[in-house]
Design a protein around this motif. Structure first.
Motif, PDB file in Angstrom:
ATOM      1  N   SER A   1      -0.345   5.689  -6.060  1.00 31.26           N
ATOM      2  CA  SER A   1      -0.210   5.258  -4.672  1.00 31.26           C
ATOM      3  C   SER A   1      -1.127   4.054  -4.490  1.00 31.26           C
ATOM      4  CB  SER A   1      -0.600   6.392  -3.723  1.00 31.26           C
ATOM      5  OG  SER A   1      -0.528   5.954  -2.377  1.00 31.26           O
TER       6      SER A   1
ATOM      7  N   THR B   1       0.841  -1.204   0.000  1.00 34.15           N
ATOM      8  CA  THR B   1       0.000   0.000   0.000  1.00 34.15           C
ATOM      9  C   THR B   1       0.872   1.248   0.000  1.00 34.15           C
ATOM     10  OG1 THR B   1      -1.718  -1.167   1.232  1.00 34.15           O
ATOM     11  CG2 THR B   1      -1.820   1.223   1.219  1.00 34.15           C
ATOM     12  N   GLY B   2       0.529   2.175  -0.903  1.00 34.39           N
ATOM     13  CA  GLY B   2       1.264   3.431  -0.980  1.00 34.39           C
ATOM     14  C   GLY B   2       2.392   3.442  -1.999  1.00 34.39           C
TER      15      GLY B   2
ATOM     16  N   SER C   1      -3.411   1.002  -3.632  1.00 36.18           N
ATOM     17  CA  SER C   1      -4.295   0.702  -2.503  1.00 36.18           C
ATOM     18  C   SER C   1      -4.821  -0.723  -2.658  1.00 36.18           C
ATOM     19  CB  SER C   1      -5.457   1.696  -2.446  1.00 36.18           C
ATOM     20  OG  SER C   1      -6.255   1.578  -3.601  1.00 36.18           O
TER      21      SER C   1
END
Lengths: 115, 111
Positions: free
Chosen positions: A80, A15-16, A82
Motif C-alpha cells: 500500500s 497513495t494506497g 505511501s
C-alpha cells in the motif's frame, strides 16, 4: 556483458496503490538485492534473496515484501504505497555462495513517485 | 546510526590533480570494503575493493588505502579526469550478505 534490468525507469503511483517493481538478471547469480537510495542516506537494503523462494529482511523492510519464484527474477512489492516511499529503487545481483564479498551488479534504478 | 560515513557530500578537483575521497566506519567487524561509482541515470558500478588484511590496493589510477586502527579508508584518483565526475559510494561488509553503504560523495572534476 552482464546485465540487470528493471521494469520501469520512472513510475508515478497514488497513495494506497499496490506497486510491483520487477528486476531481472542474466548472469545466473544466486543473490539478489533491493535497495532504496535517498539523498544524504546512501543505499539502504530493503530485502535480499540468496536462492529461489528464499528471502531475508534487510535494514528497512517495513512496508515492503518481495518474491523470487525464478532464479533470474526478483520482485519488490509495495503493498500500500505511501508518500514516504517516494525514492529511487535499485536492484542488484551477485554471485558467491559465501556471502556478500562478491561485487554487486546494479540495475539502472526505478524512480518511484507516490502522490 | 550510520556505520559507514562519508562526511563530505561533494568535492571539486582540477583535472590532472589528485582526488581524495574519505570514508569512516564504526563497526570493527567489517572485513571487506568496496568503492562504487554512480553516474546520473545509471546504477552504481564496482570500482575497487580491499580486504581488511591489506592496507592498500591499487588498480590503475585508483588506489584505496585502509587504516584499521583509525577505522578509515580513502580512495585516491590520480590523475583526475572529467569522466571521473560521479557520485562515489563507500561500502563495507562483514562477509555476510549485507553490504552497508555510505551516503556518497559527489566528485566534480573541472577541465
Amino acid at each position: 556483458d552482464v546485465k540487470v534490468t528493471q521494469s520501469s525507469r520512472y513510475l508515478v503511483k497514488r497513495t494506497g496503490e499496490k506497486v510491483f517493481l520487477e528486476c531481472v538478471q542474466d548472469m545466473d547469480h544466486e543473490n539478489m538485492f533491493w535497495y532504496r537510495q535517498d539523498p544524504g542516506l546512501g543505499l539502504r537494503l530493503i530485502y535480499f534473496s540468496y536462492d529461489v523462494k528464499m528471502k531475508e529482511k534487510g535494514d528497512i523492510p517495513e512496508g515492503y515484501s518481495v518474491s523470487r519464484e525464478k532464479k533470474e527474477r526478483f520482485s519488490l512489492i509495495l503493498e500500500s504505497a505511501s508518500t514516504n516511499q517516494t525514492s529511487m529503487y535499485l536492484c542488484a545481483s551477485s554471485s558467491s555462495l559465501a556471502g556478500g564479498t562478491d561485487t554487486q551488479y546494479f540495475g539502472p534504478g526505478t524512480r518511484l513517485t507516490v502522490l | 546510526d550510520q556505520q559507514v560515513k562519508q562526511n563530505s557530500p561533494s568535492l571539486s578537483v582540477q583535472e590532472g590533480r589528485i582526488s581524495i575521497l574519505n570514508c569512516d566506519y564504526t563497526n570493527s567487524m567489517f572485513d571487506y570494503f568496496l568503492w562504487y561509482k554512480k553516474y546520473p541515470a545509471e546504477g552504481p558500478t564496482f570500482l575497487i575493493s580491499i580486504s581488511s588484511i591489506k592496507d592498500k590496493n591499487e588498480d590503475g589510477r585508483f588506489t584505496v588505502f585502509l587504516n584499521k586502527s583509525a577505522k578509515h579508508l580513502s580512495l585516491h584518483i590520480v590523475p583526475s579526469q572529467p569522466g571521473d565526475s560521479a557520485v562515489y559510494f563507500c561500502a563495507a561488509n562483514t562477509g555476510g550478505f549485507k553490504t552497508i553503504f555510505g551516503a556518497g560523495t559527489r566528485l566534480f572534476v573541472k577541465a
